[in-house]
Design a protein around this motif. Structure first.
Motif, PDB file in Angstrom:
ATOM      1  N   UNK A   1     -10.341  -2.700   0.701  1.00 20.27           N
ATOM      2  CA  UNK A   1     -11.034  -1.986   1.772  1.00 20.27           C
ATOM      3  C   UNK A   1     -10.307  -0.696   2.134  1.00 20.27           C
ATOM      4  N   UNK A   2      -8.981  -0.748   2.169  1.00 18.07           N
ATOM      5  CA  UNK A   2      -8.194   0.447   2.471  1.00 18.07           C
ATOM      6  C   UNK A   2      -8.409   1.513   1.401  1.00 18.07           C
ATOM      7  N   UNK A   3      -8.504   1.078   0.157  1.00 19.57           N
ATOM      8  CA  UNK A   3      -8.732   2.012  -0.940  1.00 19.57           C
ATOM      9  C   UNK A   3     -10.109   2.681  -0.825  1.00 19.57           C
TER      10      UNK A   3
ATOM     11  N   UNK B   1      -4.590   6.078   4.236  1.00 18.49           N
ATOM     12  CA  UNK B   1      -3.463   6.947   3.879  1.00 18.49           C
ATOM     13  C   UNK B   1      -2.153   6.167   3.904  1.00 18.49           C
ATOM     14  N   UNK B   2      -1.178   6.705   3.219  1.00 17.88           N
ATOM     15  CA  UNK B   2       0.181   6.202   3.376  1.00 17.88           C
ATOM     16  C   UNK B   2       0.759   6.816   4.640  1.00 17.88           C
ATOM     17  N   UNK B   3       1.887   6.298   5.089  1.00 19.22           N
ATOM     18  CA  UNK B   3       2.522   6.855   6.277  1.00 19.22           C
ATOM     19  C   UNK B   3       2.893   8.317   6.042  1.00 19.22           C
ATOM     20  N   UNK B   4       3.378   8.627   4.854  1.00 21.50           N
ATOM     21  CA  UNK B   4       3.771  10.006   4.545  1.00 21.50           C
ATOM     22  C   UNK B   4       2.579  10.948   4.601  1.00 21.50           C
TER      23      UNK B   4
ATOM     24  N   UNK C   1       0.820  -1.205   0.000  1.00 21.42           N
ATOM     25  CA  UNK C   1       0.000   0.000   0.000  1.00 21.42           C
ATOM     26  C   UNK C   1       0.859   1.263   0.000  1.00 21.42           C
ATOM     27  N   UNK C   2       1.827   1.320   0.887  1.00 23.74           N
ATOM     28  CA  UNK C   2       2.664   2.513   0.971  1.00 23.74           C
ATOM     29  C   UNK C   2       3.493   2.724  -0.292  1.00 23.74           C
ATOM     30  N   UNK C   3       4.010   1.650  -0.865  1.00 27.04           N
ATOM     31  CA  UNK C   3       4.750   1.783  -2.118  1.00 27.04           C
ATOM     32  C   UNK C   3       3.827   2.239  -3.247  1.00 27.04           C
TER      33      UNK C   3
ATOM     34  N   UNK D   1     -13.213   7.672   0.757  1.00 25.07           N
ATOM     35  CA  UNK D   1     -14.056   8.362   1.726  1.00 25.07           C
ATOM     36  C   UNK D   1     -13.357   9.579   2.324  1.00 25.07           C
ATOM     37  N   UNK D   2     -12.019   9.515   2.406  1.00 21.57           N
ATOM     38  CA  UNK D   2     -11.243  10.629   2.937  1.00 21.57           C
ATOM     39  C   UNK D   2     -11.042  11.741   1.913  1.00 21.57           C
ATOM     40  N   UNK D   3     -11.551  11.538   0.697  1.00 24.36           N
ATOM     41  CA  UNK D   3     -11.408  12.544  -0.347  1.00 24.36           C
ATOM     42  C   UNK D   3     -10.058  12.522  -1.028  1.00 24.36           C
ATOM     43  N   UNK D   4      -9.310  11.424  -0.841  1.00 21.60           N
ATOM     44  CA  UNK D   4      -7.999  11.286  -1.470  1.00 21.60           C
ATOM     45  C   UNK D   4      -8.139  10.510  -2.776  1.00 21.60           C
TER      46      UNK D   4
END
Length: 213
Positions: free
Chosen positions: A44-46, A185-188, A19-21, A51-54
């Motif tokens: 599910x993460x996507x 989200x990613x960690x960044x 996911x982060x990559x 939902x977060x608007x990303x």
């Protein structure tokens, strides 16, 4: 290009790293995720991300290993496909291994993870015989205790096999990792300049260099 997070053992961090990559590479080139995990964790993460608007990541699913193989045959250098393989041996996962330009196998310092790495080596040996060449995976030390400084025994264990090559980057246990994924989200994106972000950025740059992106 195809990058696969692969290990026959579950719970080693494949989905989180994939996911982060994927989020990182999506900023610089078209990036897709193939979600082979039966739990569909990244799908599910996507959804949470949307939902977060990303901007969501392009997600792909295949009903059969043959469909995945046909997709891989159309692979080009201008698109990066990141495959999150399931934590088990299957036709899907074997196709992913054979199709990949880069394999990454996360492993912690826990005994069961190391024993699982030995079982995974047997899969790589079997596929290498079919392929007629030695298939290698880049082993990533993941979920390592932050206080651990010496890796001599672990390095020796990994380097005993012709099928393993050690990545320089190390990901340690960080609370930000679980929290960021829980928000899509990613960690960044969750906490830039944190230790977790710095470690993931080092991995991102190392993978970027290997793939010559």
């Amino acid at each position: 290009m195809i990058l696969t997070l692969s290990h026959q053992k579950g719970g080693v961090g494949k989905s989180t790293i994939a996911w982060n990559l994927a989020v990182g590479f999506s900023k610089i080139l078209p990036t897709r995720i193939v979600d082979l995990d039966t739990q569909r964790s990244l799908t599910l993460t996507n959804a949470l991300r949307r939902e977060q608007g990303l901007e969501p990541i392009s997600m792909l699913h295949f009903d059969t290993a043959e469909e995945l193989a046909r997709y891989a045959e159309q692979d080009t250098d201008d698109v990066l496909t990141i495959i999150d393989s399931g934590g088990f041996d299957s036709a899907f996962n074997r196709v992913a291994i054979l199709a990949s330009d880069l394999l990454i196998t996360p492993v912690s310092d826990k005994p069961f993870d190391l024993m699982g790495l030995q079982k995974y080596e047997e899969i790589l040996k079997s596929l290498s015989q079919i392929q007629g060449e030695t298939i290698k995976t880049r082993v990533l030390f993941n979920n390592i205790n932050p206080s651990m400084k010496r890796f001599g025994d672990l390095v020796d264990f990994v380097c005993m096999s012709d099928h393993f090559e050690l990545l320089v980057s190390i990901l340690r246990q960080r609370v930000d990792i679980a929290h960021s994924v829980g928000e899509g989200k990613s960690i960044k994106e969750y906490r830039i300049f944190s230790r977790a972000d710095q470690e993931m950025e080092e991995l991102f740059e190392e993978v970027k260099g290997i793939l010559n992106i």
